[in-house]
Design an enzyme around this catalytic site. Sequence first.
Site, mmCIF file in Angstrom:
data_model
loop_
_atom_site.group_PDB
_atom_site.id
_atom_site.type_symbol
_atom_site.label_atom_id
_atom_site.label_comp_id
_atom_site.label_asym_id
_atom_site.label_seq_id
_atom_site.Cartn_x
_atom_site.Cartn_y
_atom_site.Cartn_z
ATOM 1 N N GLU A 138 0.917 20.314 -17.332
ATOM 2 C CA GLU A 138 -0.200 21.059 -16.748
ATOM 3 C C GLU A 138 -0.274 22.488 -17.274
ATOM 4 O OE1 GLU A 138 -0.399 20.500 -12.508
ATOM 5 O OE2 GLU A 138 -0.752 18.352 -12.761
ATOM 6 N N GLU A 217 2.664 21.171 -0.968
ATOM 7 C CA GLU A 217 1.965 19.885 -1.128
ATOM 8 C C GLU A 217 2.985 18.751 -1.201
ATOM 9 O OE1 GLU A 217 -0.764 20.069 -4.448
ATOM 10 O OE2 GLU A 217 -0.487 17.946 -4.899
ATOM 11 N N LYS A 269 -8.880 14.502 -5.545
ATOM 12 C CA LYS A 269 -8.884 14.058 -6.947
ATOM 13 C C LYS A 269 -9.915 12.936 -7.057
ATOM 14 C CE LYS A 269 -3.955 14.790 -8.010
ATOM 15 N NZ LYS A 269 -2.621 14.163 -7.828
ATOM 16 N N ARG A 298 -5.967 16.115 -12.910
ATOM 17 C CA ARG A 298 -4.793 15.247 -12.977
ATOM 18 C C ARG A 298 -3.850 15.807 -14.034
ATOM 19 N NH1 ARG A 298 -5.113 10.555 -9.905
ATOM 20 N NH2 ARG A 298 -2.874 10.850 -10.169
ATOM 21 N N SER A 299 -2.582 15.406 -13.976
ATOM 22 C CA SER A 299 -1.655 15.924 -14.993
ATOM 23 C C SER A 299 -2.077 15.451 -16.384
ATOM 24 C CB SER A 299 -0.222 15.528 -14.674
ATOM 25 O OG SER A 299 -0.108 14.136 -14.546
HETATM 26 P P1 PGA Z 1 -0.666 13.576 -11.195
HETATM 27 O O1 PGA Z 1 -0.151 14.774 -10.294
HETATM 28 O O2 PGA Z 1 0.424 13.480 -12.205
HETATM 29 O O3 PGA Z 1 -0.659 12.411 -10.241
HETATM 30 O O4 PGA Z 1 -2.007 13.876 -11.732
HETATM 31 C C1 PGA Z 1 -0.720 15.954 -10.048
HETATM 32 C C2 PGA Z 1 -0.319 16.306 -8.635
HETATM 33 O O5 PGA Z 1 0.642 15.735 -8.117
HETATM 34 O O6 PGA Z 1 -0.980 17.089 -7.989
HETATM 35 ZN ZN ZN Z 2 0.362 16.526 -6.038
#
Ligand code: PGA
Ligand code: ZN
Length: 352
Positions: A138, A217, A269, A298-299
């Site tokens: 990220e 979170e 998301k 998302r990552s």
């Molecule tokens: P993800 O995570 O890898 O599921 O996109 C991002 C997050 O946990 O906020």
């Molecule tokens: Zn998260």
Amino acid sequence: KAIEKVNTEISKALLGHSSENQNKVDEIMIDLDGTDNKKRLGANAILSVSLGINKANAISKNISLYKNIGDGKTLPIPLMNIINGGVHANNTLRIQEFMIRPDKAKTFKEAVNICFLVIQKLKDLISNKNLSTTVGDEGGFAPTLSNNEDAIELIIESINKAGFEPGKDVSICLDVAANELYKDKKYAINSAQYISSNKTIEYYFNLIKKYPIKSIEDPFFEEDWESWIDFTKSANKDFQIVGDDLFVTNEKRLTHGIKKRAANSILIKPNQIGTLTETIKVINLAHKHNYKTIISHRSGDTEDTFIADLAVATNSSQIKTGSLTRSERVAKYNRLLRIEDELGNSAKIAKV
Ligand code: PGA
Ligand code: ZN
């Protein structure tokens, strides 16, 4: 496979319908898929069409996208993930995201500027320690630090060095992403050894007492409702507790959480749920019950900037879209800066 579904089944079902009627178009795709979680056509295939139709509609009306999504004119406060850990990085940090939030910024431009100054100081500090300044998924740094506290202390030092007051001008927010840590009903937040969920709550309270942390979170596994409820009950009312994997942008799970008083904020998301209509429905439900909404990337993300417009249009309080590196992250910040310019005097920034 996703593109094939869009070009065949989905386009056939939608041909002849108006882009004016987002709800109808989304409903057709939901029915066409026919499963509870869009696993037949895939949430990414359906979402690309859902968002694309809104964009096309905005272009045909010659208005900005955010104006086509909703009535909001509020710029969100950014939650910038500046140290990456967990599964987003090749280091040993157990917490997945260490974020900064410029709580007192009066404009979005100022918010980005504050974060930029802190990130520059953090980069210096990391390289002075002869650690790597390469970035994780990220865009945050991913140095090999020995524990969570080391990462938090480094961020506090960077905030101070940038001339801001930690906890006042800039606060620290965490995404534990506890699903990744949870094994056999146990957590391993702090060491290689698993500890009980009671101990995990105690660990969080100690962290909050010691450091200017304002938001956590996914502190617990997505089915560990009891710990979520206990933690929400015992935390200060203004402490932000965010459900990402807990709610997965799903109306049913959020309704359950509201009833049980689990968390007080939700990460949004769009590709967790799969259409714009359902995404907005979840946001409205959250706002109705005074849950804050944090619009999120998302990552693994694309250069698409729809979430920037979505955050403004829905008056969401925050946006989570990584650090100020990697163009797929920076694109969202740039879009928000342009929206702020376009709104001129009518632009407001959210309060956290
Ligand atoms: P993800 O995570 O890898 O599921 O996109 C991002 C997050 O946990 O906020
Ligand atoms: Zn998260």
